[in-house]
Design an enzyme around this catalytic site. Structure first.
Site, PDB file in Angstrom:
ATOM      1  N   ASP A 154      -3.237 -11.166  -1.052  1.00 59.51           N
ATOM      2  CA  ASP A 154      -3.622 -10.721   0.035  1.00 59.51           C
ATOM      3  C   ASP A 154      -5.068 -10.311   0.014  1.00 59.51           C
ATOM      4  O   ASP A 154      -5.784 -10.050  -0.895  1.00 59.51           O
ATOM      5  CB  ASP A 154      -2.693  -9.111   0.164  1.00 59.51           C
ATOM      6  CG  ASP A 154      -2.714  -8.478   1.584  1.00 59.51           C
ATOM      7  OD1 ASP A 154      -2.010  -8.538   2.239  1.00 59.51           O
ATOM      8  OD2 ASP A 154      -3.586  -7.685   1.783  1.00 59.51           O
ATOM      9  N   HIS A 163      -6.286  -7.213   0.809  1.00 63.88           N
ATOM     10  CA  HIS A 163      -6.566  -6.114   0.396  1.00 63.88           C
ATOM     11  C   HIS A 163      -5.870  -5.989  -1.082  1.00 63.88           C
ATOM     12  O   HIS A 163      -4.767  -6.369  -1.355  1.00 63.88           O
ATOM     13  CB  HIS A 163      -6.006  -5.100   1.348  1.00 63.88           C
ATOM     14  CG  HIS A 163      -6.412  -5.338   2.788  1.00 63.88           C
ATOM     15  ND1 HIS A 163      -6.101  -6.235   3.745  1.00 63.88           N
ATOM     16  CD2 HIS A 163      -7.470  -4.623   3.375  1.00 63.88           C
ATOM     17  CE1 HIS A 163      -6.428  -6.225   4.754  1.00 63.88           C
ATOM     18  NE2 HIS A 163      -7.447  -5.319   4.697  1.00 63.88           N
ATOM     19  N   HIS A 197       0.851  -1.306   0.010  1.00 62.54           N
ATOM     20  CA  HIS A 197      -0.037  -0.003   0.001  1.00 62.54           C
ATOM     21  C   HIS A 197       0.944   1.102   0.130  1.00 62.54           C
ATOM     22  O   HIS A 197       0.427   2.445   0.010  1.00 62.54           O
ATOM     23  CB  HIS A 197      -0.727   0.078   1.251  1.00 62.54           C
ATOM     24  CG  HIS A 197      -1.948  -1.099   1.399  1.00 62.54           C
ATOM     25  ND1 HIS A 197      -2.814  -1.438   0.348  1.00 62.54           N
ATOM     26  CD2 HIS A 197      -2.042  -2.105   2.486  1.00 62.54           C
ATOM     27  CE1 HIS A 197      -3.411  -2.344   0.658  1.00 62.54           C
ATOM     28  NE2 HIS A 197      -3.148  -2.654   1.920  1.00 62.54           N
ATOM     29  N   ASP A 206      -3.798 -12.612   5.226  1.00 63.25           N
ATOM     30  CA  ASP A 206      -4.826 -11.877   6.046  1.00 63.25           C
ATOM     31  C   ASP A 206      -6.271 -12.195   5.304  1.00 63.25           C
ATOM     32  O   ASP A 206      -7.351 -11.767   5.773  1.00 63.25           O
ATOM     33  CB  ASP A 206      -4.969 -10.335   6.071  1.00 63.25           C
ATOM     34  CG  ASP A 206      -4.470  -9.726   4.737  1.00 63.25           C
ATOM     35  OD1 ASP A 206      -4.493 -10.495   3.815  1.00 63.25           O
ATOM     36  OD2 ASP A 206      -4.077  -8.675   4.672  1.00 63.25           O
TER      37      ASP A 206
HETATM   38 ZN    ZN Z   1      -3.903  -6.899   3.475  1.00 65.41          ZN
END
Ligand code: ZN
Length: 371
Positions: A168, A170, A132, A251
């Site tokens: 992931d 996200h 990110h 995650d």
């Molecule tokens: Zn994540």
């Protein structure tokens, strides 16, 4: 093919984003200790991560941001201007004593990995995967973006077909921003639909050929297997990548507090095993993962998969005691026995819902239109 290398560092042990932050938990130390306890990490395969020099970080990050990050670490505080401009000293990206050195070590590890695989090979840097981070600011617990730096280094080696696969929970918004419209990078991301950072929609091609597959809440191993075999695998087979960078965030498992996906660690290990033979160069990174037991188990199993090591049904006491010694401020403070006694989760299989089937069908139609 040379033996896989594991890049770690003691900086991850004892450094923390703060007691109430999701990254208060030890992750790289747990996977390192588990692999050692299982006899999987002989000294010859372990490399201590160097710390990237500020100049190396400016291959993508702005010099002003890197200077601000170093200043914040040195002064243990940020000015309101720095907070506003670079998003440092926020709830998600707090000021902490190693706030420059730790991410610079993760980035140094990923950059070293690109040198190590220049002529072929496999490297695992579980401290990396901070997808990110933005050029001029921190975001989503990421101060720097080591996947971007590694991908840029691979391009600088002259590679023209590089795959970045991100599983992931996200979306990899920082990587997408860095390589928008870059034809030499094929970015493939699976991530939970309608979750922060709310980018990576099905029709988002990142200015080119990127493949984004949002996974409906509750997606399990069966849904992920369909994504792996019907979207990710054929896209990679068509590309024949000279290098694959896999962001293997932990995650998306059911026990993780920051997503509502329902994978087991078998899904991640299947992804690693499936991608491994598809490229002469493989760099596997960590990423998210906020349950101390599941992240350590999952990432240890990634290393086993990269080395063709059999995963025992029950952990020997030395390994079990590493998991048993972990604590967590969230519930459950004491985990179910399966998270201490085993490495492999029970597979979580079920019917694949219409939403996911339809999204996969859309991506397959797009791929065959291109082929
Ligand atoms: Zn994540």
């Amino acid at each position: 093919m040379q033996t896989p290398r594991f890049i770690g560092s003691e900086i991850y042990r004892g450094s923390s984003y703060g007691a109430r932050h999701p990254l208060s938990i030890p992750r790289v130390p747990t996977v390192t200790d588990l692999c050692r306890a299982l006899g999987w990490l002989p000294p010859a395969q372990y490399i201590t991560s160097p710390r990237a020099k500020p100049e190396a970080l400016t291959a993508w990050h702005s010099p002003a941001y890197i200077a601000a990050l170093q200043t914040a670490e040195a002064e243990a505080r940020v000015t309101p201007e720095t907070r506003a401009r670079h998003h440092l000293g926020t709830l998600s990206n707090p000021v902490f004593p190693e706030m420059f050195r730790r991410p610079a070590t993760a980035a140094g590890g990923s950059l070293l990995a690109t040198d190590l695989i220049a002529a072929g090979g496999t490297v695992y840097n579980p401290g990396g995967g901070t997808h990110h981070g933005m050029a001029d600011r921190a975001a989503g617990f990421c101060y720097l973006n080591d996947p971007v730096l590694a991908l840029k280094a691979l391009l600088a080696q002259g590679l023209t077909r590089v795959a970045y696969v991100d599983i992931d929970a996200h979306h990899c918004d920082g990587v997408a921003a860095a390589f928008h419209g870059e034809p030499r990078i094929l970015m493939i991301s699976t991530h939970e639909a309608r979750r922060w950072p709310f980018t990576g929609a099905l029709d988002d091609r990142a200015g080119g050929q990127a493949i984004n597959l949002p996974l409906p809440r509750g997606t399990d191993d069966s849904g992920f297997a369909m994504a792996l075999h019907e979207v990710i695998l054929p896209a990679l087979q068509a590309l024949c990548p000279q290098a694959i960078v896999l962001q293997c965030g932990a995650d998306a498992v059911a026990e993780d507090p920051l997503s509502r996906l329902s994978l087991s660690n078998n899904a991640h290990w299947a992804a690693v095993a499936t991608l491994r033979p598809l490229s002469p160069r493989l760099l596997v990174l960590g990423g998210g993962g906020y349950n101390p037991w599941t992240v350590g188990r999952l990432w240890a199993g990634v290393w086993a998969t990269l080395n063709d090591l059999p995963i025992p049904d029950r952990l020997p006491e030395r390994a079990r005691s590493i998991l048993a010694a972990l604590s967590w401020s969230r519930r459950p403070a004491i985990p179910p026995d399966a998270l201490l006694d085993t490495l492999r989760d029970t597979p979580r299989e079920g019917a694949v819902g219409d939403d996911l089937r339809s999204a996969i069908k859309t991506l397959r139609a797009r791929q065959s239109a291109w082929a």
